[in-house]
Write a protein that holds these residues in place. Structure first.
Motif, mmCIF file in Angstrom:
data_model
loop_
_atom_site.group_PDB
_atom_site.id
_atom_site.type_symbol
_atom_site.label_atom_id
_atom_site.label_comp_id
_atom_site.label_asym_id
_atom_site.label_seq_id
_atom_site.Cartn_x
_atom_site.Cartn_y
_atom_site.Cartn_z
ATOM 1 N N PRO A 228 63.178 -0.419 -13.683
ATOM 2 C CA PRO A 228 61.943 0.254 -14.123
ATOM 3 C C PRO A 228 62.241 1.626 -14.727
ATOM 4 O O PRO A 228 63.157 2.335 -14.302
ATOM 5 N N THR A 230 60.087 4.217 -14.772
ATOM 6 C CA THR A 230 59.461 5.310 -14.034
ATOM 7 C C THR A 230 59.218 4.868 -12.592
ATOM 8 O O THR A 230 59.118 3.666 -12.311
ATOM 9 N N GLU A 232 56.470 5.100 -11.056
ATOM 10 C CA GLU A 232 55.145 4.465 -11.023
ATOM 11 C C GLU A 232 55.233 2.970 -11.342
ATOM 12 O O GLU A 232 54.536 2.148 -10.706
ATOM 13 N N GLN A 233 56.080 2.596 -12.291
ATOM 14 C CA GLN A 233 56.261 1.174 -12.601
ATOM 15 C C GLN A 233 56.851 0.432 -11.400
ATOM 16 O O GLN A 233 56.433 -0.686 -11.075
ATOM 17 N N ALA A 234 57.816 1.053 -10.740
ATOM 18 C CA ALA A 234 58.447 0.428 -9.582
ATOM 19 C C ALA A 234 57.453 0.278 -8.435
ATOM 20 O O ALA A 234 57.406 -0.762 -7.760
ATOM 21 N N ALA A 236 54.186 0.023 -8.628
ATOM 22 C CA ALA A 236 53.196 -1.003 -8.953
ATOM 23 C C ALA A 236 53.706 -2.395 -8.592
ATOM 24 O O ALA A 236 52.962 -3.235 -8.069
ATOM 25 N N VAL A 237 54.987 -2.651 -8.868
ATOM 26 C CA VAL A 237 55.575 -3.946 -8.501
ATOM 27 C C VAL A 237 55.711 -4.055 -6.990
ATOM 28 O O VAL A 237 55.421 -5.097 -6.390
#
Length: 483
Positions: A228, A230, A232-234, A236-237
C-alpha cells in the motif's frame, strides 16, 4: 493484495529454480511450517474441538431415548404377607421430546455457530502469525550469516594488517604503539565474530523451532511488490480482512445470543414423553391364599405432556441475564480494543517498512563512501600521510555500514510482511504454496454437524508436528562455511 503475495511466492520459486537445487526457498520454509508447525497444528485441533460445541448444544433440543433395567432379589421377606415376591426384573423404556424451552437451545446453537466462525478467523490469525515468524526467522538467518561472513573477513584482514604492521615495525617504519593498536583491534574483532556466530546459531535454532528443519543455503527472498502507498490504504484493507478483528466481531455476535439464552431460564418449558415398563417376577410370586393365582409379569405404557412454569428462582435468572449482558458489553469493548491494536500494528509496520527503506538507501551510500575512504586512507598511509589507527578506523566504519545495510534489508522485508499480515493478506490461502493441500476448517464443521449418533469418534489422536530433538546442535564450526 492476495495476488501480490502470490507473485512474491512465485518469484521465490523462480529464484530457487535458477539457483542450486539444494537451496531452501521461502516458499519451501512456509510450506514446511504450514504442514508441521505445532502451534498451527494445535490450533487446528482446537478449532475441531470448537466445532463440536454446536453439536453439543443442538443435542439439548433433540429427543432422548433411555432404557433402564433393574434386578432385585428379596433376601428377607417379613412374615404374615398375603403375597410375596422373591425376585423382580424391571425394564423401562422412556422417550423424552423437548417441544419448547424458551429459546434456550436455539440461541445456544446460534452462539456456538458464531464462536465456530470466530475460531476459524482465529485460525487464520494463527497462520498469519506463524508465517510472519517464519519470514522473520528466515531473514534473521540470512542477515546473521552475512554478518558472520563480514566479521570473518574483517578478522582475516586485521590479521593481515597485524602481520604487515609487525614487519614494518621490525624495519623501524612503525612504532610499537602501531603494533599494539593492530593487536587490540584484531582481538576486538575476534570477540565480535564470536558474538555474531552466537547470534547466527540462535537465529538458526529459531528457524528450526518454527520450520522443523535445518536452514541450508537459504535463497534470498525477493522484494514484496504492490504494497500500500499510504497507511490509510492499509488500514482500509485491514478493517475488512484482519482475522483478529473478524474474530472479535463474531464473538460479539455470540455474546448477543448468550443474552437471549440466559433470558430463556425464566420462560415456560414444554416437553412430551412416552414410556413403557415391564415387571417380571421370574416365577417367584407366592400367595398364602389357596387357589389364588397371581401373574408373574406386568406391562404398562403411557404418553403425556409435561409443562413447567418458573414462578420464582431466587433471582438466579436475572443474575444470569445481567451477567450475559455484562459479557456482551465486554465483547463490544474487546472489538474496539482489537481494532485499535490492528490500526497500531498497521501504522507501525508501515512506518518501520518505510524507515527501513530509507536506512537501506543511506547504508548503501555509506558503504560506497566508506569503501572509497578506506582505499584513500590506505593509499595515503603508504606515503606517510595517514596512521595505522586511521586505517583501522576506516575498516571498522566500512564494517559497521555493511552490517547496517544487511540489517536494514532484513528489517524492511520483515516489516513489509508484517504489514501484509496485519492487513489479513499473509495466510496460506494468499501465498499459493505449491505442493500443499490447504487445510479447510469448514470441512470438519460440516462433517460433525451431520452426525446424530452417540457411538461415533475420530481415530486415535497422533502427533502431526515434527520433533526437532534429533536435529544436530550447531556450533561456530558448522553454522557457515570455512573460516
Amino acid at each position: 493484495m492476495r495476488l501480490t503475495v502470490s507473485v512474491l511466492i512465485t518469484s521465490v520459486a523462480a529464484l530457487a529454480l535458477a539457483g542450486p537445487s539444494a537451496a531452501e526457498t521461502l516458499q519451501g520454509a512456509l510450506a514446511k511450517a504450514y504442514n508441521a508447525n505445532p502451534t498451527l497444528t494445535g490450533a487446528r485441533a482446537q478449532q475441531r474441538a470448537t466445532d463440536e460445541t454446536v453439536v453439543i448444544q443442538r443435542a439439548q433440543g433433540l429427543p432422548s431415548l433411555q432404557a433402564n433395567s433393574t434386578f432385585a432379589e428379596n433376601v428377607l421377606i417379613p412374615p404374615g404377607q398375603v403375597t410375596t415376591v422373591g425376585r423382580t426384573l424391571q425394564n423401562q423404556l422412556q422417550l423424552n421430546v423437548p417441544i419448547y424451552q424458551g429459546g434456550l437451545v436455539k440461541n445456544n446453537v446460534r452462539a456456538a455457530n458464531q464462536r465456530v466462525l470466530a475460531g476459524q478467523e482465529t485460525l487464520r490469525a494463527t497462520e498469519s502469525s506463524v508465517f510472519s515468524q517464519v519470514v522473520a526467522a528466515y531473514n534473521d538467518v540470512i542477515r546473521d550469516q552475512a554478518i558472520v561472513e563480514l566479521n570473518r573477513a574483517n578478522v582475516r584482514q586485521l590479521d593481515v594488517n597485524l602481520t604487515a604492521t609487525r614487519d614494518r615495525f621490525e624495519v623501524g617504519d612503525l612504532t610499537r604503539t602501531d603494533v599494539a593498536q593492530s593487536e587490540a583491534r584484531l582481538q576486538l574483532a575476534r570477540g565480535d565474530l564470536r558474538t555474531a556466530e552466537s547470534n547466527l546459531i540462535a537465529s538458526r535454532e529459531r528457524y528450526v523451532a518454527l520450520v522443523g528443519d535445518i536452514p541450508n543455503d537459504l535463497a534470498p527472498p525477493p522484494p514484496l511488490p504492490n504494497l500500500p502507498g499510504t497507511p490509510e490504504q492499509a488500514i482500509a484493507v485491514a478493517v475488512r480482512e484482519n482475522p483478529d478483528l473478524q474474530a472479535a466481531a463474531r464473538n460479539r455476535q455470540a455474546a448477543r445470543f448468550d443474552v437471549f439464552a440466559a433470558d430463556a431460564s425464566r420462560l415456560p418449558r414444554l416437553s412430551g414423553y412416552a414410556q413403557g415398563a415391564s415387571n417380571n417376577f421370574l416365577g417367584s410370586v407366592q400367595s398364602s391364599i389357596p387357589g389364588l393365582n397371581l401373574p408373574n409379569q406386568q406391562t404398562s405404557a403411557s404418553l403425556g405432556l409435561q409443562a413447567s412454569f418458573p414462578l420464582y428462582q431466587g433471582g438466579g435468572p436475572s443474575a444470569q441475564v445481567r451477567q450475559a449482558q455484562a459479557r456482551q458489553s465486554q465483547a463490544f469493548e474487546r472489538e474496539i480494543e482489537v481494532e485499535r491494536s490492528v490500526v497500531q500494528q498497521v501504522r507501525a509496520a508501515f512506518a518501520s517498512w518505510r524507515a527501513s527503506q530509507d536506512v537501506i538507501r543511506s547504508a548503501e551510500a555509506a558503504v560506497s563512501a566508506n569503501r572509497l575512504s578506506l582505499e584513500g586512507v590506505r593509499a595515503e598511509n603508504s606515503v606517510g600521510n595517514r596512521t595505522i589507527i586511521e586505517i583501522l578506523n576506516a575498516e571498522q566504519e566500512l564494517l559497521n555500514a555493511q552490517v547496517q545495510l544487511v540489517t536494514a534489508r532484513r528489517n524492511a522485508y520483515v516489516a513489509a510482511f508484517t504489514l501484509l499480515a496485519a492487513m489479513g493478506q499473509a495466510e496460506a490461502r494468499d501465498l499459493n504454496l505449491d505442493g500443499v493441500a490447504l487445510y479447510d476448517p469448514t470441512r470438519n464443521y460440516r462433517r460433525v454437524k451431520s452426525i446424530f449418533v452417540d457411538w461415533d469418534s475420530d481415530p486415535t489422536p497422533r502427533p502431526v508436528a515434527t520433533r526437532t530433538v534429533d536435529t544436530p546442535a550447531l556450533n561456530p564450526e558448522n553454522i557457515v562455511g570455512p573460516k
